[in-house]
Design a protein around this motif. Structure first.
Motif, PDB file in Angstrom:
ATOM      1  N   ALA A  99      -7.132  -5.566   8.468  1.00 11.28           N
ATOM      2  CA  ALA A  99      -6.918  -5.588   7.013  1.00 11.28           C
ATOM      3  C   ALA A  99      -6.420  -4.042   6.533  1.00 11.28           C
ATOM      4  O   ALA A  99      -7.009  -3.013   7.328  1.00 11.28           O
ATOM      5  CB  ALA A  99      -8.274  -5.903   6.379  1.00 11.28           C
ATOM      6  N   ARG A 100      -5.459  -3.955   5.950  1.00  9.53           N
ATOM      7  CA  ARG A 100      -5.075  -2.370   5.645  1.00  9.53           C
ATOM      8  C   ARG A 100      -5.732  -1.908   4.216  1.00  9.53           C
ATOM      9  O   ARG A 100      -5.706  -2.759   3.448  1.00  9.53           O
ATOM     10  CB  ARG A 100      -3.504  -2.548   5.585  1.00  9.53           C
ATOM     11  CG  ARG A 100      -3.048  -2.539   6.834  1.00  9.53           C
ATOM     12  CD  ARG A 100      -1.470  -2.863   6.831  1.00  9.53           C
ATOM     13  NE  ARG A 100      -0.840  -2.871   8.093  1.00  9.53           N
ATOM     14  CZ  ARG A 100      -0.248  -2.136   8.935  1.00  9.53           C
ATOM     15  NH1 ARG A 100      -0.561  -0.996   8.659  1.00  9.53           N
ATOM     16  NH2 ARG A 100       0.363  -2.563  10.146  1.00  9.53           N
ATOM     17  N   VAL A 135      -4.092  10.645  -3.385  1.00  7.09           N
ATOM     18  CA  VAL A 135      -4.513   9.740  -1.867  1.00  7.09           C
ATOM     19  C   VAL A 135      -5.672  10.540  -0.955  1.00  7.09           C
ATOM     20  O   VAL A 135      -5.423  11.708  -0.655  1.00  7.09           O
ATOM     21  CB  VAL A 135      -3.089   9.529  -1.338  1.00  7.09           C
ATOM     22  CG1 VAL A 135      -3.529   8.835   0.002  1.00  7.09           C
ATOM     23  CG2 VAL A 135      -2.041   8.901  -2.185  1.00  7.09           C
ATOM     24  N   LEU A 136      -6.616   9.630  -0.715  1.00  9.05           N
ATOM     25  CA  LEU A 136      -7.620  10.122   0.205  1.00  9.05           C
ATOM     26  C   LEU A 136      -7.177   9.804   1.358  1.00  9.05           C
ATOM     27  O   LEU A 136      -7.538  10.517   2.661  1.00  9.05           O
ATOM     28  CB  LEU A 136      -9.011   9.722  -0.138  1.00  9.05           C
ATOM     29  CG  LEU A 136      -9.638  10.081  -1.302  1.00  9.05           C
ATOM     30  CD1 LEU A 136     -10.893   9.165  -1.607  1.00  9.05           C
ATOM     31  CD2 LEU A 136      -9.911  11.542  -1.377  1.00  9.05           C
ATOM     32  N   GLY A 137      -6.583   8.656   1.795  1.00 11.76           N
ATOM     33  CA  GLY A 137      -6.109   8.079   3.212  1.00 11.76           C
ATOM     34  C   GLY A 137      -6.194   6.797   3.086  1.00 11.76           C
ATOM     35  O   GLY A 137      -6.401   5.942   2.015  1.00 11.76           O
ATOM     36  N   ASP A 138      -5.581   6.271   4.418  1.00 10.12           N
ATOM     37  CA  ASP A 138      -5.826   4.926   4.471  1.00 10.12           C
ATOM     38  C   ASP A 138      -6.199   4.585   5.923  1.00 10.12           C
ATOM     39  O   ASP A 138      -6.791   5.502   6.705  1.00 10.12           O
ATOM     40  CB  ASP A 138      -4.254   4.364   4.530  1.00 10.12           C
ATOM     41  CG  ASP A 138      -3.318   5.078   5.637  1.00 10.12           C
ATOM     42  OD1 ASP A 138      -4.016   5.250   6.724  1.00 10.12           O
ATOM     43  OD2 ASP A 138      -2.306   5.304   5.414  1.00 10.12           O
ATOM     44  N   GLU A 139      -6.637   3.260   6.154  1.00 13.46           N
ATOM     45  CA  GLU A 139      -7.117   2.751   7.057  1.00 13.46           C
ATOM     46  C   GLU A 139      -6.875   1.273   7.668  1.00 13.46           C
ATOM     47  O   GLU A 139      -6.770   0.519   6.623  1.00 13.46           O
ATOM     48  CB  GLU A 139      -8.993   2.775   6.811  1.00 13.46           C
ATOM     49  CG  GLU A 139      -9.693   2.309   7.899  1.00 13.46           C
ATOM     50  CD  GLU A 139     -11.228   2.569   7.396  1.00 13.46           C
ATOM     51  OE1 GLU A 139     -11.692   1.675   7.473  1.00 13.46           O
ATOM     52  OE2 GLU A 139     -11.681   3.471   7.107  1.00 13.46           O
ATOM     53  N   THR A 140      -6.944   0.921   8.646  1.00  9.64           N
ATOM     54  CA  THR A 140      -6.826  -0.232   9.262  1.00  9.64           C
ATOM     55  C   THR A 140      -8.214  -0.870   9.876  1.00  9.64           C
ATOM     56  O   THR A 140      -8.631  -0.242  10.836  1.00  9.64           O
ATOM     57  CB  THR A 140      -5.826  -0.498  10.435  1.00  9.64           C
ATOM     58  OG1 THR A 140      -4.453  -0.165   9.635  1.00  9.64           O
ATOM     59  CG2 THR A 140      -5.422  -1.994  10.533  1.00  9.64           C
ATOM     60  N   SER A 141      -8.857  -1.988   9.242  1.00 10.53           N
ATOM     61  CA  SER A 141     -10.313  -2.396   9.823  1.00 10.53           C
ATOM     62  C   SER A 141      -9.866  -2.928  11.232  1.00 10.53           C
ATOM     63  O   SER A 141      -8.660  -3.244  11.616  1.00 10.53           O
ATOM     64  CB  SER A 141     -10.765  -3.407   9.033  1.00 10.53           C
ATOM     65  OG  SER A 141      -9.938  -4.468   8.717  1.00 10.53           O
ATOM     66  N   LYS A 142     -11.077  -3.243  12.073  1.00 13.99           N
ATOM     67  CA  LYS A 142     -10.753  -3.943  13.242  1.00 13.99           C
ATOM     68  C   LYS A 142     -10.263  -5.057  13.126  1.00 13.99           C
ATOM     69  O   LYS A 142      -9.591  -5.730  14.095  1.00 13.99           O
ATOM     70  CB  LYS A 142     -12.178  -3.995  14.042  1.00 13.99           C
ATOM     71  CG  LYS A 142     -12.896  -2.810  14.247  1.00 13.99           C
ATOM     72  CD  LYS A 142     -14.279  -2.676  14.975  1.00 13.99           C
ATOM     73  CE  LYS A 142     -14.730  -1.314  15.274  1.00 13.99           C
ATOM     74  NZ  LYS A 142     -15.805  -1.315  15.213  1.00 13.99           N
ATOM     75  N   LEU A 159       0.717  -1.077  -0.105  1.00 16.24           N
ATOM     76  CA  LEU A 159      -0.062   0.033   0.189  1.00 16.24           C
ATOM     77  C   LEU A 159       0.930   1.108   0.029  1.00 16.24           C
ATOM     78  O   LEU A 159       0.587   2.338  -0.501  1.00 16.24           O
ATOM     79  CB  LEU A 159      -1.031   0.166   1.188  1.00 16.24           C
ATOM     80  CG  LEU A 159      -2.187  -0.956   1.134  1.00 16.24           C
ATOM     81  CD1 LEU A 159      -2.854  -1.116   2.536  1.00 16.24           C
ATOM     82  CD2 LEU A 159      -3.007  -0.970  -0.159  1.00 16.24           C
ATOM     83  N   ALA A 160       2.085   1.292   0.800  1.00 21.07           N
ATOM     84  CA  ALA A 160       2.853   2.282   0.759  1.00 21.07           C
ATOM     85  C   ALA A 160       3.347   2.577  -0.649  1.00 21.07           C
ATOM     86  O   ALA A 160       3.633   3.731  -1.032  1.00 21.07           O
ATOM     87  CB  ALA A 160       4.116   2.194   1.593  1.00 21.07           C
ATOM     88  N   ALA A 161       4.020   1.500  -1.283  1.00 24.36           N
ATOM     89  CA  ALA A 161       4.355   1.652  -2.728  1.00 24.36           C
ATOM     90  C   ALA A 161       3.447   2.294  -3.701  1.00 24.36           C
ATOM     91  O   ALA A 161       3.597   3.129  -4.552  1.00 24.36           O
ATOM     92  CB  ALA A 161       4.789   0.279  -3.236  1.00 24.36           C
ATOM     93  N   LEU A 162       2.226   1.948  -3.702  1.00 24.02           N
ATOM     94  CA  LEU A 162       1.030   2.450  -4.287  1.00 24.02           C
ATOM     95  C   LEU A 162       0.802   3.812  -4.049  1.00 24.02           C
ATOM     96  O   LEU A 162       0.831   4.629  -4.943  1.00 24.02           O
ATOM     97  CB  LEU A 162      -0.370   1.653  -4.145  1.00 24.02           C
ATOM     98  CG  LEU A 162      -1.583   2.294  -4.841  1.00 24.02           C
ATOM     99  CD1 LEU A 162      -1.217   2.371  -6.520  1.00 24.02           C
ATOM    100  CD2 LEU A 162      -2.692   1.233  -4.743  1.00 24.02           C
ATOM    101  N   GLU A 163       0.896   4.267  -2.597  1.00 19.26           N
ATOM    102  CA  GLU A 163       0.637   5.613  -2.522  1.00 19.26           C
ATOM    103  C   GLU A 163       1.846   6.490  -2.780  1.00 19.26           C
ATOM    104  O   GLU A 163       1.387   7.483  -3.502  1.00 19.26           O
ATOM    105  CB  GLU A 163       0.837   5.656  -0.621  1.00 19.26           C
ATOM    106  CG  GLU A 163       0.222   7.061  -0.416  1.00 19.26           C
ATOM    107  CD  GLU A 163       0.074   7.052   1.389  1.00 19.26           C
ATOM    108  OE1 GLU A 163       0.177   8.344   1.849  1.00 19.26           O
ATOM    109  OE2 GLU A 163       0.025   6.080   1.875  1.00 19.26           O
TER     110      GLU A 163
END
Length: 120
Positions: free
Chosen positions: A73-74, A63-70, A49-53
């Motif tokens: 999952a990133r 880029v709108l942002g990132d999130e880690t689910s409960k 995900l960092a490479a894609l960002e």
């Protein structure tokens, strides 16, 4: 950036989901010719995900942002402005599946707000 080809079977799976979005937009009076922000999401490892960002701008996205689910999952959320006609969305889906293949991520579709083209 030279992206690999996408998996045709994967495209058919996503295109079926895209058709559902088209129907929903049409039901809400969408004018597909009106360009508007469209968000896309990808799931995967932090490194991928960092490479894609880092490559997002080169690929035509912000880029709108990132999130880690409960569940741990990133996710990475990207956006670009374009119309929602079938040709434009087909090109977007193909690009996202090529990104998926290149970065080893899972593309999770697109979304946007219906636009009638009328001023509010």
């Amino acid at each position: 950036m030279n992206l690999p080809p996408f998996d045709p079977a994967r495209f058919e799976e996503e295109w079926a989901a895209d058709r559902d979005v088209f129907e929903n937009l049409a039901a809400n009076g969408d004018n597909a010719a009106v360009a508007r922000p469209i968000d896309v999401s990808f799931k995967g490892s932090a490194d991928a995900l960092a490479a894609l960002e880092d490559a997002a701008e080169e690929l035509g996205f912000t880029v709108l942002g990132d999130e880690t689910s409960k569940g741990g999952a990133r996710w990475l959320f990207l956006e670009r402005s374009q119309p929602t006609d079938e040709t434009s969305i087909r090109a977007l889906t193909e690009l996202c599946l090529r990104i998926e293949a290149h970065f080893g991520l899972e593309y999770d579709g697109w979304g946007c707000v219906a636009e009638t083209g009328m001023k509010h």
